[in-house]
Scaffold this active site. Structure first.
Site, PDB file in Angstrom:
ATOM      1  N   GLY A 155       0.791  -1.232   0.000  1.00 45.44           N
ATOM      2  CA  GLY A 155       0.000   0.000   0.000  1.00 45.44           C
ATOM      3  C   GLY A 155       0.814   1.268   0.000  1.00 45.44           C
ATOM      4  O   GLY A 155       0.789   2.035  -0.954  1.00 45.44           O
ATOM      5  N   HIS A 186      11.216  -4.241   6.967  1.00 40.67           N
ATOM      6  CA  HIS A 186      11.629  -3.658   8.238  1.00 40.67           C
ATOM      7  C   HIS A 186      13.144  -3.629   8.376  1.00 40.67           C
ATOM      8  O   HIS A 186      13.668  -3.117   9.358  1.00 40.67           O
ATOM      9  CB  HIS A 186      11.001  -4.424   9.403  1.00 40.67           C
TER      10      HIS A 186
END
Length: 752
Positions: free
Chosen positions: A431, A692
């Site tokens: 997204g 991450h």
């Protein structure tokens, strides 16, 4: 011997009131400051926190916990006791946390049922364990130099192994020896109290409760039997201890903390009585009466009743928070725009210290604090602004129990394949795209009024256009608009929904340097107008490829907000679900054929006890299904989950009835796909790029993960995507990683 302080807390936000640690971390990682400057900044922040807590009333010796960590408390403990090798080297610590060019980071997952993420130690039978007490001694020494006797903190040995991968219990005896070495070093340094957290006793983990209790007895009998050690303050945050409670009472520990928050007592109403029966007078009891994980002003009279139910004299019990205050913002004093009516109902970290002082003083000694608490309880219950009859009536008119989208997946899937015409192993992202300096500046300027609405909208559209063009040039199949308009995936919607209050400076650490500002659900929730349609429709106008509409799901909005405590969570979830259903309808009218309803927090709210989980999963599934209930069969509904201990909730994820499910999988090397079976009918996108970490995965590495995924997922059901949104990454990492994603997909498809 120093007696245990009457008033204390379990921990304090460590990121800094102005996110000083976040900025220092990111400056060090970017090479803008050196190691000594970073250490100096972190040291100054810790000492400032100690000074601040003393000014707020924690004046007794050892009242202030030194629950400090540069990245994560589990990693810090694992390094200190040598369960994970790394010593005191800063770059080695951050390589474990974030990875680097040559190694992948440790896996990350949720810390019990909170929105904090911890790093999972990777251990094996027979490994060497060598304590590094210098890490914790430095913390004690720097505090002493500043005039403070602080309480050093470690995660306990039982919890540390229980949360490791795998939970290798054969290591417990040698790990206990490492803790004993650290204890001896602290004792030699003059430390009189050490705080050890054993929250494993309040949860149903992979190791059964009865075994946890046995390991607790074994480990702590050995540790408490040592002569050279400080007094031990053993804490049990995040819930009520069950089978382990009698063991905790028998250990002979000098001080024991129990979580007596309203949250815990709602799930286990008889807990205070069981604590009273199990914990002998020889153990100093610390009552965790002030909720450490929500922001509502405490009902001091009700909390006093709980305190009195313990049946102890004033000298035999201390008052604390139920958990560390790392889960709440620093102070209400930093907020300018919280409605006047709402502000008295709230207590952040600093305000919770005042509540602790009031409970210690009692009503006679803190009359004004008790009066303020009474007013907050009364005005909140009587408020006419937080209750919306139209919302209550709409939700009441919904069908009871489970709701189901029609037609079933198999028929929808056929229609969607014809409508979308996607290639084998279609590629998408989750997204968000990087939030550039320019976009952040435009948002700040717009907020301050120096950039007009029209100018801000043009800046957002320019960014969206660039993101769409980049995805088309790289060769992605289902595009996203990049979410340039969103400050945060939950806060953005909270600002546009009625029933929420948002903060300006209510930052809470999620992991490492990552912070969020959780909104506060203050009342009934509704959607005044469309929230995302303008941006999704504009992005779709720029491409012939499908562009996903992006929504945050009801469970995640609820999980990543501070929740109401005056109605069941299921009520708020249903209200958010129907509000988002209106958004789905408007997206469809605007021509959006793919809509993603993110639910990364589905696992997060899962109750810690098995007995409580079925009811939660029932209403969580229902709330999600309400969002897509009336969606057209041709509309492909995606969902996304991350760090979810997938095997524990696989049936619930299948029960969401999404058409495509994307989920974190890179760090765990696709092992979660072992839980996939024939009941999991949706198409699935296991993440093949761990966003991450700043490292760029090679095409070869991604192709290997895709081939591993194909061992469990049929070709026609497999998608290719990163683990999570790209907001926290930079374009220098995103562009090569996405190109490698496409190259890997093409290589794997060619070999099919």
């Amino acid at each position: 011997m120093t007696t245990f302080p009457k008033a204390t807390i379990e921990g304090y936000p460590r990121i800094g009131a102005n996110r000083e640690l976040k900025r220092a971390l990111e400056s060090y990682w970017a090479g803008r400051i050196d190691a000594e400057t970073f250490r100096s900044t972190a040291r100054a922040l810790r000492v400032n926190n100690y000074n601040h807590l003393r000014d707020l009333g924690l004046t007794e010796d050892y009242a202030i916990p030194a629950d400090v960590a540069l990245y994560d408390q589990v990693l810090d403990t694992a390094l200190t006791v040598g369960l994970v090798p790394g010593g005191v080297d800063l770059d080695e610590e951050f390589a474990l946390a974030r990875g680097n060019d040559t190694r992948v980071p440790l896996e990350m997952t949720k810390w019990f049922d909170t929105n904090y993420h911890y790093l999972v130690p990777e251990i094996e039978a027979g490994q060497e364990i060598k304590a590094v007490p210098e890490r914790i001694l430095r913390i004690v020494e720097e505090a002493a130099e500043a005039g403070h006797k602080v309480r050093p903190f470690l995660v306990g040995p039982v919890t540390l192994i229980a949360l490791s991968k795998p939970a290798e219990w054969s290591l417990l005896p040698s790990l206990v020896e490492a803790y004993a070495e650290v204890f001896a070093a602290l004792k030699e340094a003059g430390v009189e109290w050490v705080q050890i957290a054993e929250p494993a006793v309040v949860a149903d983990l992979s190791t059964p409760d009865a075994e946890i209790a046995q390991h607790l007895r074994s480990a702590w009998s050995a540790l408490l039997g040592r002569e050279t050690r400080p007094n031990v303050y053993l804490t049990t945050p995040y819930g009520s201890a069950r089978e382990a409670l009698p063991v905790l009472g028998e250990l002979g520990v000098e001080a024991l903390h129990v979580d007596l928050s309203p949250w815990t007592l709602e799930a286990d109403a008889g807990y205070p009585e069981r604590v009273r029966a199990a914990v002998p007078d020889s153990t100093h009891l610390v009552a965790g009466l002030i909720d450490g994980r929500n922001v509502w002003t405490a009902n001091l009279r009700e909390r006093t009743d709980v305190l009195n139910s313990l049946g102890r004299g004033a000298d035999a019990v201390s008052v604390s928070t139920s958990t560390s205050l790392q889960h709440v913002p620093h102070t209400l004093k930093a907020e300018r725009n919280i409605p006047v009516e709402v502000a008295p109902w709230l207590a952040f970290a600093d305000e919770k210290l005042a509540e602790i002082q009031a409970l210690v003083a009692g009503e006679e000694g803190a009359k004004e604090a008790f009066a303020q608490s009474d007013r907050a309880v009364r005005t909140r219950a009587e408020s006419t602004t937080i209750h919306n009859k139209a919302v209550v009536d709409r939700v009441a008119a919904l069908p009871e129990g489970a709701v189901k989208r029609e037609p079933a997946f198999k028929e929808r899937n056929k229609v969607q394949r014809e409508e979308l015409g996607l290639p084998t192993l279609p590629i998408t992202t989750i997204g968000s795209f990087p939030q550039t300096t320019e976009i952040r500046k435009a948002r700040a300027d717009h907020r301050e009024g120096t950039l007009s609405d029209a100018e801000y909208n043009e800046a957002l559209k320019a960014e969206i256009k660039q993101v769409i063009e980049l995805q088309e040039e790289i060769g992605l199949d289902v595009l996203v608009h990049g979410e340039a308009e969103r400050n945060d995936m939950v806060q953005y919607f909270a600002e546009l929904l009625d029933g929420f209050v948002v903060t300006e400076n209510g930052w809470v650490q999620s992991y490492g340097s990552r912070c969020t500002r959780p909104p506060i659900v203050v009342g009934d929730v509704s959607r005044p107008e469309a929230m995302s349609v303008e941006w999704s429709a504009y992005a779709q106008s720029l491409s012939d490829k499908p562009v996903k509409g992006m929504l945050t799901g009801p469970v995640t909005i609820l999980a990543w907000s501070f929740k109401r405590d005056d109605v069941p969570l299921s009520v708020s979830a249903d209200q958010i679900g129907v509000a988002l259903a209106d958004e789905v309808a408007d997206l469809e009218k605007a021509g959006i054929k793919v809509i993603q309803i993110d639910e990364p927090a589905l696992r997060e709210l899962l109750p810690l006890r098995q007995d409580d989980r079925a009811a939660y999963l029932e209403w969580a599934q229902r709330a999600f299904r309400l969002v897509s209930l009336e969606a057209q069969p041709s509309t492909q509904i995606h969902t996304h989950l991350c760090y979810s201990e997938f095997g524990q909730i696989i049936d619930a994820v299948a029960g969401l009835d999404a058409d495509v499910t994307s989920i974190e999988a890179a760090r765990s090397k696709m092992e979660l796909l072992e839980d996939i079976d024939e009941t999991f009918h949706s198409e699935i996108g296991p993440g093949v790029w761990d966003i991450h970490s700043p490292r760029v995965p090679s095409a070869e590495e991604i192709a290997g993960l895709l081939r591993a995924a194909l061992n469990h997922v049929p070709t026609e059901r497999l998608w290719v995507n990163p683990d999570c949104g790209l907001k926290t990454r930079g374009y220098k990492e995103v562009e090569p990683s996405l190109r490698n994603l496409v190259a890997a997909r093409d290589e794997v498809v060619e070999g099919l």
